[in-house]
Design a protein around this motif. Structure first.
Motif, short mmCIF file in Angstrom:
data_model
loop_
_atom_site.label_atom_id
_atom_site.label_comp_id
_atom_site.label_asym_id
_atom_site.label_seq_id
_atom_site.Cartn_x
_atom_site.Cartn_y
_atom_site.Cartn_z
N UNK A 1 -14.89 14.65 -2.71
CA UNK A 1 -14.21 15.47 -1.70
C UNK A 1 -13.33 14.59 -0.82
N UNK A 2 -12.13 15.05 -0.58
CA UNK A 2 -11.17 14.29 0.23
C UNK A 2 -10.55 15.19 1.29
N UNK A 3 -10.41 14.65 2.48
CA UNK A 3 -9.74 15.35 3.58
C UNK A 3 -8.25 15.07 3.49
N UNK A 4 -7.46 16.13 3.62
CA UNK A 4 -6.00 15.96 3.63
C UNK A 4 -5.39 16.90 4.67
N UNK A 5 -4.54 16.32 5.50
CA UNK A 5 -3.79 17.10 6.49
C UNK A 5 -2.29 17.01 6.23
N UNK A 6 -1.94 16.30 5.16
CA UNK A 6 -0.56 16.21 4.69
C UNK A 6 -0.55 16.36 3.18
N UNK A 7 0.51 16.93 2.61
CA UNK A 7 0.58 17.04 1.15
C UNK A 7 0.47 15.69 0.44
N UNK A 8 1.04 14.65 1.03
CA UNK A 8 0.99 13.33 0.41
C UNK A 8 -0.44 12.83 0.28
N UNK A 9 -1.27 13.11 1.27
CA UNK A 9 -2.68 12.69 1.20
C UNK A 9 -3.42 13.46 0.12
N UNK A 10 -3.11 14.73 -0.03
CA UNK A 10 -3.73 15.53 -1.09
C UNK A 10 -3.34 14.99 -2.46
N UNK A 11 -2.07 14.64 -2.63
CA UNK A 11 -1.61 14.09 -3.91
C UNK A 11 -2.29 12.76 -4.20
N UNK A 12 -2.37 11.88 -3.21
CA UNK A 12 -3.00 10.58 -3.42
C UNK A 12 -4.48 10.72 -3.73
N UNK A 13 -5.14 11.69 -3.11
CA UNK A 13 -6.56 11.92 -3.39
C UNK A 13 -6.77 12.28 -4.86
N UNK A 14 -5.85 13.04 -5.41
CA UNK A 14 -5.93 13.39 -6.84
C UNK A 14 -5.52 12.20 -7.71
N UNK A 15 -4.37 11.59 -7.40
CA UNK A 15 -3.83 10.51 -8.23
C UNK A 15 -4.76 9.31 -8.31
N UNK A 16 -5.29 8.88 -7.19
CA UNK A 16 -6.03 7.62 -7.13
C UNK A 16 -7.54 7.78 -7.11
N UNK A 17 -8.03 8.92 -6.63
CA UNK A 17 -9.47 9.09 -6.47
C UNK A 17 -10.06 10.19 -7.34
N UNK A 18 -9.24 10.88 -8.10
CA UNK A 18 -9.67 11.99 -8.94
C UNK A 18 -10.49 13.00 -8.12
N UNK B 1 -1.09 23.18 -2.61
CA UNK B 1 -0.16 23.11 -3.74
C UNK B 1 -0.04 21.69 -4.26
N UNK B 2 0.09 20.73 -3.37
CA UNK B 2 0.19 19.32 -3.78
C UNK B 2 -1.07 18.88 -4.51
N UNK B 3 -2.22 19.29 -4.01
CA UNK B 3 -3.50 18.93 -4.62
C UNK B 3 -3.61 19.50 -6.03
N UNK B 4 -3.27 20.76 -6.19
CA UNK B 4 -3.45 21.43 -7.47
C UNK B 4 -2.44 20.99 -8.53
N UNK B 5 -1.26 20.57 -8.12
CA UNK B 5 -0.25 20.20 -9.12
C UNK B 5 -0.28 18.72 -9.48
N UNK B 6 -1.12 17.93 -8.83
CA UNK B 6 -1.16 16.50 -9.07
C UNK B 6 -2.30 16.15 -10.02
N UNK B 7 -2.01 15.31 -11.00
CA UNK B 7 -3.01 14.85 -11.95
C UNK B 7 -3.55 13.48 -11.56
N UNK B 8 -4.74 13.19 -12.02
CA UNK B 8 -5.34 11.87 -11.85
C UNK B 8 -4.59 10.88 -12.72
N UNK B 9 -4.23 9.73 -12.17
CA UNK B 9 -3.48 8.72 -12.91
C UNK B 9 -4.32 7.93 -13.89
N UNK B 10 -5.63 7.86 -13.66
CA UNK B 10 -6.46 7.06 -14.53
C UNK B 10 -6.12 5.59 -14.41
N UNK B 11 -6.08 4.89 -15.52
CA UNK B 11 -5.72 3.47 -15.51
C UNK B 11 -6.62 2.66 -14.60
N UNK B 12 -6.00 1.86 -13.74
CA UNK B 12 -6.77 1.00 -12.85
C UNK B 12 -7.67 1.79 -11.91
#
Length: 142
Positions: A83-100, A121-132
């Motif tokens: 679970x990740x807290x986000x108050x900006x779309x960018x934080x929601x995207x990063x939570x998905x991209x980097x933390x799954x 919307x940012x959270x739902x449309x962003x995929x986990x990057x995987x990798x590192x």
């Protein structure tokens, strides 16, 4: 997408708005409550929602409370929930991209309804990057 949605009393109005909005976007939304604006205890919603996400019943979860701290702390007690807290779309995207992250926690007292939609919307449309990041995420549950 199958989405689990829940809030306490402080997030009730935004949860209701998000439920309608998400459904109109074609998502299957299960509302874990609360179902009124009456004062209630956020763990009573956050625990069952988190259990359902951890069990794979829902692809993503969204929790709202005043600051998002209470629901995030509660949700993160469940193995398999990130679970990740986000108050900006960018934080929601990063939570998905980097933390799954699979549960988004929105601070309803600090964002508008329009901002909440942008964050979700940012959270739902962003995929986990995987990798590192996969190596790091794999260490979360021990």
């Amino acid at each position: 997408m199958k989405i689990a949605l829940g809030s306490d009393h402080a997030g009730f109005a935004q949860k209701e708005m998000l439920r309608t909005w998400l459904s109109s976007q074609g998502h299957e939304v299960h509302d874990f409550g609360t179902h009124t604006a009456d004062s209630m205890d956020y763990p009573d919603v956050a625990h069952p929602l988190s259990e359902a996400v951890a069990a794979g019943e829902y692809e993503e979860g969204i929790l709202l409370c005043g600051s998002a701290n209470g629901v995030a702390i509660t949700a993160n007690k469940h193995a398999g929930v990130r679970a990740a807290i986000a108050w900006l779309p960018e934080l929601a995207s990063l939570a998905r991209q980097h933390n799954d992250a699979n549960v988004l926690c929105v601070p309803a007292r600090y964002v508008s309804g329009e901002q909440a939609q942008e964050i979700v919307s940012a959270f739902l449309k962003t995929d986990f990057e995987g990798g590192r990041h996969q190596h790091r995420v794999s260490k979360i549950d021990g």
